[in-house]
Design an enzyme around this catalytic site. Structure first.
Site, PDB file in Angstrom:
ATOM      1  N   CYS A   1       0.823  -1.226   0.000  1.00 19.35           N
ATOM      2  CA  CYS A   1       0.000   0.000   0.000  1.00 19.35           C
ATOM      3  C   CYS A   1       0.850   1.266   0.000  1.00 19.35           C
ATOM      4  O   CYS A   1       0.343   2.349  -0.274  1.00 19.35           O
ATOM      5  CB  CYS A   1      -0.932   0.009   1.199  1.00 19.35           C
ATOM      6  SG  CYS A   1      -1.984  -1.441   1.279  1.00 19.35           S
TER       7      CYS A   1
ATOM      8  N   HIS B   1      -3.477   7.180   2.249  1.00 23.36           N
ATOM      9  CA  HIS B   1      -3.929   5.851   1.824  1.00 23.36           C
ATOM     10  C   HIS B   1      -5.315   5.559   2.398  1.00 23.36           C
ATOM     11  O   HIS B   1      -5.544   5.715   3.603  1.00 23.36           O
ATOM     12  CB  HIS B   1      -2.912   4.815   2.297  1.00 23.36           C
ATOM     13  CG  HIS B   1      -3.342   3.410   2.070  1.00 23.36           C
ATOM     14  ND1 HIS B   1      -3.954   3.008   0.896  1.00 23.36           N
ATOM     15  CD2 HIS B   1      -3.270   2.300   2.862  1.00 23.36           C
ATOM     16  CE1 HIS B   1      -4.216   1.718   0.983  1.00 23.36           C
ATOM     17  NE2 HIS B   1      -3.828   1.268   2.161  1.00 23.36           N
TER      18      HIS B   1
ATOM     19  N   ASN C   1     -10.155  -0.427  -0.212  1.00 17.97           N
ATOM     20  CA  ASN C   1      -8.701  -0.287  -0.154  1.00 17.97           C
ATOM     21  C   ASN C   1      -8.101  -0.774  -1.479  1.00 17.97           C
ATOM     22  O   ASN C   1      -8.099  -1.981  -1.749  1.00 17.97           O
ATOM     23  CB  ASN C   1      -8.179  -1.112   1.025  1.00 17.97           C
ATOM     24  CG  ASN C   1      -6.680  -1.019   1.199  1.00 17.97           C
ATOM     25  OD1 ASN C   1      -5.961  -0.558   0.316  1.00 17.97           O
ATOM     26  ND2 ASN C   1      -6.193  -1.468   2.341  1.00 17.97           N
TER      27      ASN C   1
HETATM   28  N1  ACO Z   1     -18.341  -9.060   8.847  1.00 16.03           N
HETATM   29  C1  ACO Z   1     -18.753  -9.393  10.050  1.00 16.03           C
HETATM   30  N2  ACO Z   1     -17.926  -9.755  11.043  1.00 16.03           N
HETATM   31  C2  ACO Z   1     -16.619  -9.764  10.755  1.00 16.03           C
HETATM   32  C3  ACO Z   1     -16.106  -9.419   9.498  1.00 16.03           C
HETATM   33  C4  ACO Z   1     -17.032  -9.070   8.516  1.00 16.03           C
HETATM   34  N3  ACO Z   1     -16.622  -8.719   7.280  1.00 16.03           N
HETATM   35  N4  ACO Z   1     -14.772  -9.526   9.522  1.00 16.03           N
HETATM   36  C5  ACO Z   1     -14.429  -9.916  10.752  1.00 16.03           C
HETATM   37  N5  ACO Z   1     -15.535 -10.071  11.506  1.00 16.03           N
HETATM   38  C6  ACO Z   1     -15.618 -10.508  12.882  1.00 16.03           C
HETATM   39  C7  ACO Z   1     -14.430 -11.376  13.260  1.00 16.03           C
HETATM   40  O1  ACO Z   1     -14.676 -12.715  12.922  1.00 16.03           O
HETATM   41  C8  ACO Z   1     -14.369 -11.155  14.733  1.00 16.03           C
HETATM   42  O2  ACO Z   1     -15.345 -11.957  15.330  1.00 16.03           O
HETATM   43  P1  ACO Z   1     -15.052 -12.684  16.739  1.00 16.03           P
HETATM   44  O3  ACO Z   1     -14.811 -11.573  17.713  1.00 16.03           O
HETATM   45  O4  ACO Z   1     -16.309 -13.449  16.989  1.00 16.03           O
HETATM   46  O5  ACO Z   1     -13.858 -13.534  16.507  1.00 16.03           O
HETATM   47  C9  ACO Z   1     -14.790  -9.715  14.871  1.00 16.03           C
HETATM   48  O6  ACO Z   1     -15.544  -9.363  13.711  1.00 16.03           O
HETATM   49  C10 ACO Z   1     -13.620  -8.777  14.955  1.00 16.03           C
HETATM   50  O7  ACO Z   1     -14.165  -7.546  15.248  1.00 16.03           O
HETATM   51  P2  ACO Z   1     -13.275  -6.374  15.711  1.00 16.03           P
HETATM   52  O8  ACO Z   1     -12.206  -6.823  16.647  1.00 16.03           O
HETATM   53  O9  ACO Z   1     -14.147  -5.291  16.232  1.00 16.03           O
HETATM   54  O10 ACO Z   1     -12.635  -5.921  14.357  1.00 16.03           O
HETATM   55  P3  ACO Z   1     -11.728  -4.681  14.145  1.00 16.03           P
HETATM   56  O11 ACO Z   1     -12.292  -3.482  14.789  1.00 16.03           O
HETATM   57  O12 ACO Z   1     -10.307  -5.024  14.444  1.00 16.03           O
HETATM   58  O13 ACO Z   1     -11.861  -4.476  12.587  1.00 16.03           O
HETATM   59  C11 ACO Z   1     -10.606  -4.710  10.612  1.00 16.03           C
HETATM   60  C12 ACO Z   1     -11.332  -5.435  11.736  1.00 16.03           C
HETATM   61  C13 ACO Z   1     -11.613  -3.880   9.835  1.00 16.03           C
HETATM   62  C14 ACO Z   1      -9.996  -5.748   9.683  1.00 16.03           C
HETATM   63  C15 ACO Z   1      -9.502  -3.800  11.193  1.00 16.03           C
HETATM   64  O14 ACO Z   1      -8.691  -4.519  12.085  1.00 16.03           O
HETATM   65  C16 ACO Z   1      -8.632  -3.170  10.126  1.00 16.03           C
HETATM   66  O15 ACO Z   1      -9.083  -2.413   9.298  1.00 16.03           O
HETATM   67  N6  ACO Z   1      -7.309  -3.434  10.158  1.00 16.03           N
HETATM   68  C17 ACO Z   1      -6.410  -2.909   9.177  1.00 16.03           C
HETATM   69  C18 ACO Z   1      -6.308  -3.905   8.072  1.00 16.03           C
HETATM   70  C19 ACO Z   1      -6.036  -3.289   6.736  1.00 16.03           C
HETATM   71  O16 ACO Z   1      -6.341  -2.143   6.468  1.00 16.03           O
HETATM   72  N7  ACO Z   1      -5.485  -4.108   5.850  1.00 16.03           N
HETATM   73  C20 ACO Z   1      -5.300  -3.710   4.513  1.00 16.03           C
HETATM   74  C21 ACO Z   1      -3.910  -3.757   4.044  1.00 16.03           C
HETATM   75  S1  ACO Z   1      -2.816  -2.822   5.025  1.00 16.03           S
HETATM   76  C22 ACO Z   1      -3.302  -1.267   4.885  1.00 16.03           C
HETATM   77  O17 ACO Z   1      -3.821  -0.882   3.890  1.00 16.03           O
HETATM   78  C23 ACO Z   1      -3.100  -0.356   6.024  1.00 16.03           C
END
Ligand code: ACO
Length: 327
Positions: free
Chosen positions: A113, A254, A284
């Site tokens: 990214c 980004h 993204n």
């Molecule tokens: N729909 C519903 N539930 C979901 C989904 C979904 N699409 N995805 C995950 N969950 C669930 C998980 O299974 C988990 O459930 P559990 O607690 O029963 O195990 C729960 O949601 C996790 O929820 P949170 O902890 O509240 O999730 P969080 O607030 O951490 O958000 C996210 C997750 C959106 C992935 C966040 O961590 C994030 O954006 N991280 C950065 C990742 C990123 O941007 N990657 C891209 C490449 S790097 C970059 O560009 C920076």
């Protein structure tokens, strides 16, 4: 002193839209969950039969047109991507051919990214050194082809797209790249990677069956480091130029997650209404997100020539960086 100017920008987005509602038919998710956690409402998916270099060339052509230059004027093409047409050779050489650019330098960089910021930094260095006068920097990703569409943790986040900027040499610092800062920390390798398909795990029937050729991610550490490192890199850019947050007209960062950008806004001390946002439309798009956002911000007349723009990104690696530009 020779400086680098962003002389033109362009973007290319596939026509096919995939909304959160569409995803809710594929995996156990909802528009509410995705929008609340990420700010994403929709994303674009590249049509079958088209490849990364097609979209990259389309964005490059648009940027050349805005810069009023021809492909044959280019000295160098730099493409930031983790989704090349094929593992070898570089996407940039296919872009060179599709644009009809002649025998210029053309290569890819792998900084996920942060690919566009890395490309901008390298292009700027080439121009300042006097080696090249006109460099095309492209960020392009076809992430739809490397995500696991059964994994709700990752598939809801990403989209396809390309953005480009034509860099030219200028003697003026009225409109120029003022600085770039790029960094990496390999401690982040386990948090975001494609485990198979390289020398660590050459492709086999097993690696494919186990989906190890697709994106694997731990979202939380990426999120935390993105807020911290993008903020730090933007503040470093300002300090380096003897400026403060109050000097910045726009943040074009980004577009990974709206909550990441809210965190950056708080840490850097620039209100969110000075962040250009289009994550709701495209998700993204990795290395493409900053040049797409920059092109839209300029086209919509939000970012105006002469304004101060800070850019920041973080991605797999971890790789991250910032650029401060008098646009
Ligand atoms: N729909 C519903 N539930 C979901 C989904 C979904 N699409 N995805 C995950 N969950 C669930 C998980 O299974 C988990 O459930 P559990 O607690 O029963 O195990 C729960 O949601 C996790 O929820 P949170 O902890 O509240 O999730 P969080 O607030 O951490 O958000 C996210 C997750 C959106 C992935 C966040 O961590 C994030 O954006 N991280 C950065 C990742 C990123 O941007 N990657 C891209 C490449 S790097 C970059 O560009 C920076």
């Amino acid at each position: 002193m020779t400086r680098t100017r962003i002389a033109g920008t362009g973007k290319a987005l596939p026509g096919q839209e995939r909304t959160n509602a569409d995803l809710a038919k594929l995996v156990d998710t909802s528009d509410e969950w995705i929008a609340a956690r990420t700010g994403i409402r929709s994303r674009r998916i590249l049509e079958a039969g088209r490849v990364t270099s097609d979209l990259a060339a389309e964005a490059g052509r648009a940027a050349l047109e805005k810069a009023e230059l021809k492909a044959s004027d280019l000295d160098c093409i730099i493409v930031g991507t983790v989704t090349p047409d094929m593992p070898m050779p570089a996407v940039a050489v296919s872009v060179q051919q599709k644009l009809g650019a002649g025998a210029c330098a053309a290569f890819d960089i792998s900084a996920a990214c942060a690919g566009f910021i890395y490309g901008l930094s390298i292009g700027d260095a080439f121009i300042k050194s006097g080696q090249f006068k006109r460099v095309l920097v492209i960020g392009v990703e076809i992430l739809s082809r490397i995500v696991d569409w059964t994994d709700r943790n990752t598939c809801v986040l990403f989209g396809d797209g390309a953005g480009a900027a034509v860099l030219t040499a200028t003697a003026s610092d009225e409109r120029a790249i003022l600085s770039t800062h790029i960094y990496a920390d390999g401690a982040g390798v386990p948090w975001l990677n494609i485990p198979a398909g390289g020398s660590a795990e050459p492709t086999t029937v097993e690696t494919v069956t186990q989906k190890r050729h697709l994106v694997h991610m731990q979202g939380k550490p990426i999120f935390t480091h993105a807020v911290k490192n993008i903020s730090r890199a933007c503040l470093t850019a300002l300090e380096h130029n003897g400026m403060t947050a109050a000097d910045v007209d726009w943040v074009v960062a980004h577009q990974a997650n709206l909550r990441i950008l809210e965190g950056v806004s708080e840490r850097v001390g620039i209100p969110l209404d000075r962040f250009f946002l289009n994550i709701h439309k495209y998700g993204n798009t990795s290395s493409a997100s900053i040049p797409i956002a920059l092109d839209e911000a300029l086209t919509e007349g939000k970012v105006r020539p002469g304004q101060l723009v800070v850019m920041g990104a973080l991605g797999a690696g971890l790789s991250w960086g910032s650029a401060l530009v008098r646009i």
